[in-house]
Scaffold this motif. Structure first.
Motif, PDB file in Angstrom:
ATOM      1  N   ALA A 277      38.814  32.053  38.712  1.00  0.00           N
ATOM      2  CA  ALA A 277      39.667  32.604  39.780  1.00  0.00           C
ATOM      3  C   ALA A 277      40.271  33.936  39.329  1.00  0.00           C
ATOM      4  O   ALA A 277      40.413  34.871  40.125  1.00  0.00           O
ATOM      5  N   ALA A 278      40.605  34.008  38.025  1.00  0.00           N
ATOM      6  CA  ALA A 278      41.167  35.257  37.494  1.00  0.00           C
ATOM      7  C   ALA A 278      40.118  36.376  37.542  1.00  0.00           C
ATOM      8  O   ALA A 278      40.445  37.530  37.826  1.00  0.00           O
ATOM      9  N   ASP A 279      38.860  36.013  37.273  1.00  0.00           N
ATOM     10  CA  ASP A 279      37.777  37.011  37.361  1.00  0.00           C
ATOM     11  C   ASP A 279      37.693  37.564  38.776  1.00  0.00           C
ATOM     12  O   ASP A 279      37.506  38.763  38.986  1.00  0.00           O
TER      13      ASP A 279
ATOM     14  N   ALA B  75      51.633  55.842  40.280  1.00  0.00           N
ATOM     15  CA  ALA B  75      51.157  55.847  41.676  1.00  0.00           C
ATOM     16  C   ALA B  75      50.071  56.901  41.889  1.00  0.00           C
ATOM     17  O   ALA B  75      49.203  56.735  42.747  1.00  0.00           O
ATOM     18  N   THR B  76      50.112  57.980  41.106  1.00  0.00           N
ATOM     19  CA  THR B  76      49.124  59.055  41.287  1.00  0.00           C
ATOM     20  C   THR B  76      48.080  59.056  40.167  1.00  0.00           C
ATOM     21  O   THR B  76      47.322  60.012  40.023  1.00  0.00           O
ATOM     22  N   ALA B  77      48.073  57.978  39.369  1.00  0.00           N
ATOM     23  CA  ALA B  77      47.123  57.910  38.250  1.00  0.00           C
ATOM     24  C   ALA B  77      45.711  57.619  38.753  1.00  0.00           C
ATOM     25  O   ALA B  77      45.509  57.236  39.908  1.00  0.00           O
ATOM     26  N   ARG B  78      44.756  57.806  37.863  1.00  0.00           N
ATOM     27  CA  ARG B  78      43.368  57.508  38.220  1.00  0.00           C
ATOM     28  C   ARG B  78      43.157  56.004  38.314  1.00  0.00           C
ATOM     29  O   ARG B  78      42.421  55.515  39.168  1.00  0.00           O
ATOM     30  N   GLU B  79      43.818  55.270  37.397  1.00  0.00           N
ATOM     31  CA  GLU B  79      43.729  53.814  37.375  1.00  0.00           C
ATOM     32  C   GLU B  79      45.018  53.263  36.790  1.00  0.00           C
ATOM     33  O   GLU B  79      45.755  53.987  36.108  1.00  0.00           O
ATOM     34  N   ALA B  80      45.228  51.985  36.990  1.00  0.00           N
ATOM     35  CA  ALA B  80      46.318  51.291  36.295  1.00  0.00           C
ATOM     36  C   ALA B  80      45.837  49.875  36.018  1.00  0.00           C
ATOM     37  O   ALA B  80      44.952  49.352  36.708  1.00  0.00           O
ATOM     38  N   PHE B  81      46.413  49.278  34.991  1.00  0.00           N
ATOM     39  CA  PHE B  81      46.071  47.881  34.693  1.00  0.00           C
ATOM     40  C   PHE B  81      47.156  47.270  33.811  1.00  0.00           C
ATOM     41  O   PHE B  81      48.060  47.964  33.340  1.00  0.00           O
TER      42      PHE B  81
ATOM     43  N   PHE C 249      44.255  38.846  30.242  1.00  0.00           N
ATOM     44  CA  PHE C 249      43.311  39.755  29.572  1.00  0.00           C
ATOM     45  C   PHE C 249      43.597  41.186  30.046  1.00  0.00           C
ATOM     46  O   PHE C 249      44.655  41.695  29.759  1.00  0.00           O
ATOM     47  N   VAL C 250      42.645  41.771  30.803  1.00  0.00           N
ATOM     48  CA  VAL C 250      42.877  43.088  31.407  1.00  0.00           C
ATOM     49  C   VAL C 250      42.806  42.889  32.921  1.00  0.00           C
ATOM     50  O   VAL C 250      41.772  42.417  33.420  1.00  0.00           O
ATOM     51  N   MET C 251      43.873  43.192  33.618  1.00  0.00           N
ATOM     52  CA  MET C 251      43.896  42.990  35.069  1.00  0.00           C
ATOM     53  C   MET C 251      44.148  44.325  35.779  1.00  0.00           C
ATOM     54  O   MET C 251      45.209  44.936  35.584  1.00  0.00           O
ATOM     55  N   PRO C 252      43.171  44.783  36.579  1.00  0.00           N
ATOM     56  CA  PRO C 252      43.376  46.055  37.280  1.00  0.00           C
ATOM     57  C   PRO C 252      44.547  45.986  38.264  1.00  0.00           C
ATOM     58  O   PRO C 252      44.736  44.973  38.933  1.00  0.00           O
ATOM     59  N   VAL C 253      45.326  47.063  38.317  1.00  0.00           N
ATOM     60  CA  VAL C 253      46.443  47.185  39.267  1.00  0.00           C
ATOM     61  C   VAL C 253      46.019  48.228  40.302  1.00  0.00           C
ATOM     62  O   VAL C 253      45.634  49.341  39.933  1.00  0.00           O
ATOM     63  N   VAL C 254      46.090  47.871  41.579  1.00  0.00           N
ATOM     64  CA  VAL C 254      45.589  48.791  42.621  1.00  0.00           C
ATOM     65  C   VAL C 254      46.687  49.293  43.549  1.00  0.00           C
ATOM     66  O   VAL C 254      46.429  50.138  44.415  1.00  0.00           O
ATOM     67  N   ALA C 255      47.901  48.777  43.396  1.00  0.00           N
ATOM     68  CA  ALA C 255      49.018  49.275  44.213  1.00  0.00           C
ATOM     69  C   ALA C 255      50.312  49.110  43.438  1.00  0.00           C
ATOM     70  O   ALA C 255      50.474  48.157  42.664  1.00  0.00           O
TER      71      ALA C 255
ATOM     72  N   ALA D  29      39.206  50.178  33.637  1.00  0.00           N
ATOM     73  CA  ALA D  29      39.878  48.870  33.523  1.00  0.00           C
ATOM     74  C   ALA D  29      38.829  47.758  33.545  1.00  0.00           C
ATOM     75  O   ALA D  29      38.906  46.797  32.763  1.00  0.00           O
ATOM     76  N   THR D  30      37.854  47.900  34.413  1.00  0.00           N
ATOM     77  CA  THR D  30      36.811  46.880  34.525  1.00  0.00           C
ATOM     78  C   THR D  30      35.987  46.814  33.226  1.00  0.00           C
ATOM     79  O   THR D  30      35.704  45.723  32.712  1.00  0.00           O
ATOM     80  N   SER D  31      35.641  47.982  32.681  1.00  0.00           N
ATOM     81  CA  SER D  31      34.887  47.990  31.404  1.00  0.00           C
ATOM     82  C   SER D  31      35.732  47.401  30.279  1.00  0.00           C
ATOM     83  O   SER D  31      35.211  46.669  29.424  1.00  0.00           O
TER      84      SER D  31
END
Ligand code: PDD
Length: 291
Positions: A123-125, A236-242, A249-255, A270-272
């Motif tokens: 579910a986390a994946d 908020a203006t970054a290319r990515e966040a996590f 583990f590593v969880m992408p942040v999208v908002a 983040a995915t890699s």
């Protein structure tokens, strides 16, 4: 049946108890650790043991047992509970004594409690494929967040605020307007130039074991890491966040606070990093029962 370990005994989870005058219960005079468990083995066992030793030392609590003994308890607890994927929780308090703020004059044995539980990493994946939202709240914690104490009330309130807002995590913001970390995770962004940024490991954050491992993953992916504070505006203006932790583990942040980060999808780095972490993290010998 679920089992817990309390002061030398494995007992039914429902019957496990500590004394009403345990100092962990009354004063949060206690430290804890959390290990992720995959395929029956502990993730980064050594790093968490080392941090536990440091937390105990900082609070002047005597370790109740040796590291090999602790490892044996953990292995037995995982076996009894048949946990293959999940976490192990350990708490050590200064012990039980008549309620007085200062340490007991006559030293008392520390209280040691361990539990474990299953987690659904599939579910986390799926969550990681979509990414999660975070909100920001003021960091109201004390000055030694580098010690992993059970003094977690501000963290609890922050996490609840996140859930009330329909988000997953709260990023805590210090008096200078900079993100320290999440309520139970470390916070990261990726700059437009592709550099990873996470706050320096000072007393304002927990020195995450996963955070440390991500430095190695970044290196193997040829990514640069900069340890410095960043603001919610920069996030908020970054290319990515996590975010990172022993169980996410590593969880992408999208908002962040209702502002979409980039295109609102998990970033490629983040995915890699999540994949690299899961392939590189050291799993201490999976117990044979779990195979
Ligand atoms: N939380 N920051 C805080 C405040 C934490 O509580 C945690 C861990 C982290 C990440 O540290 P690590 O990578 O060593 O798990 C950062 C655990 C998982 C918890 O409280 O359940």
């Amino acid at each position: 049946m679920r089992y817990a370990y309390v002061n030398g005994h494995y007992c039914r989870h429902g019957d496990a108890a500590v004394h009403v005058e345990d100092r962990g219960f009354q004063f949060a005079d206690a430290v804890y650790e959390v290990w992720g468990v995959r395929y029956g083995g502990l993730l980064d066992a050594e790093g968490h043991f080392q941090r536990l030793a440091r937390s105990l030392q900082e609070l002047r609590i005597e370790p109740p047992c040796t590291r090999p003994a602790l490892m044996r308890i953990i292995t037995e607890l995982l076996r009894r509970n048949r946990v293959r994927h999940g976490l192990v929780y350990l708490q050590i308090s200064r012990g039980q004594a008549r309620r007085d703020h200062a340490f007991p004059k006559k030293p008392v044995p520390p209280t040691i409690v361990l539990t474990c539980k299953r987690l659904d990493f599939a579910a986390a994946d799926t969550r990681a494929e979509h990414g999660i939202a975070v909100i920001t709240v003021p960091d109201q914690r004390w000055g030694r967040c580098d010690i992993k104490t059970v003094n977690l009330l501000p963290n609890v309130l922050a996490k609840q605020a996140a859930q009330d807002a329909g988000a997953t995590e709260a990023w805590l913001v210090d008096d200078n307007g900079y993100v320290t970390e999440g309520s139970s995770t470390n916070a990261w962004i990726v700059t437009k130039a592709g550099k990873l940024v996470t706050r320096q490991a000072d007393n304002a954050i927990l020195h995450g074991i996963t955070r440390a491992r991500i430095f190695e993953c970044a290196q193997s992916l040829g990514l640069e890491v900069e340890e410095r504070a960043f603001t919610p505006q920069e996030a908020a203006t970054a290319r990515e966040a996590f975010l990172t932790s022993a169980t996410s583990f590593v969880m992408p942040v999208v908002a962040i606070d209702d502002k979409t980060i980039a295109n609102g999808k998990p970033g490629s780095l983040a995915t890699s990093l999540r994949q690299t972490y899961l392939s590189q993290v050291y799993v201490s010998g999976p117990a044979s029962h779990a195979k």
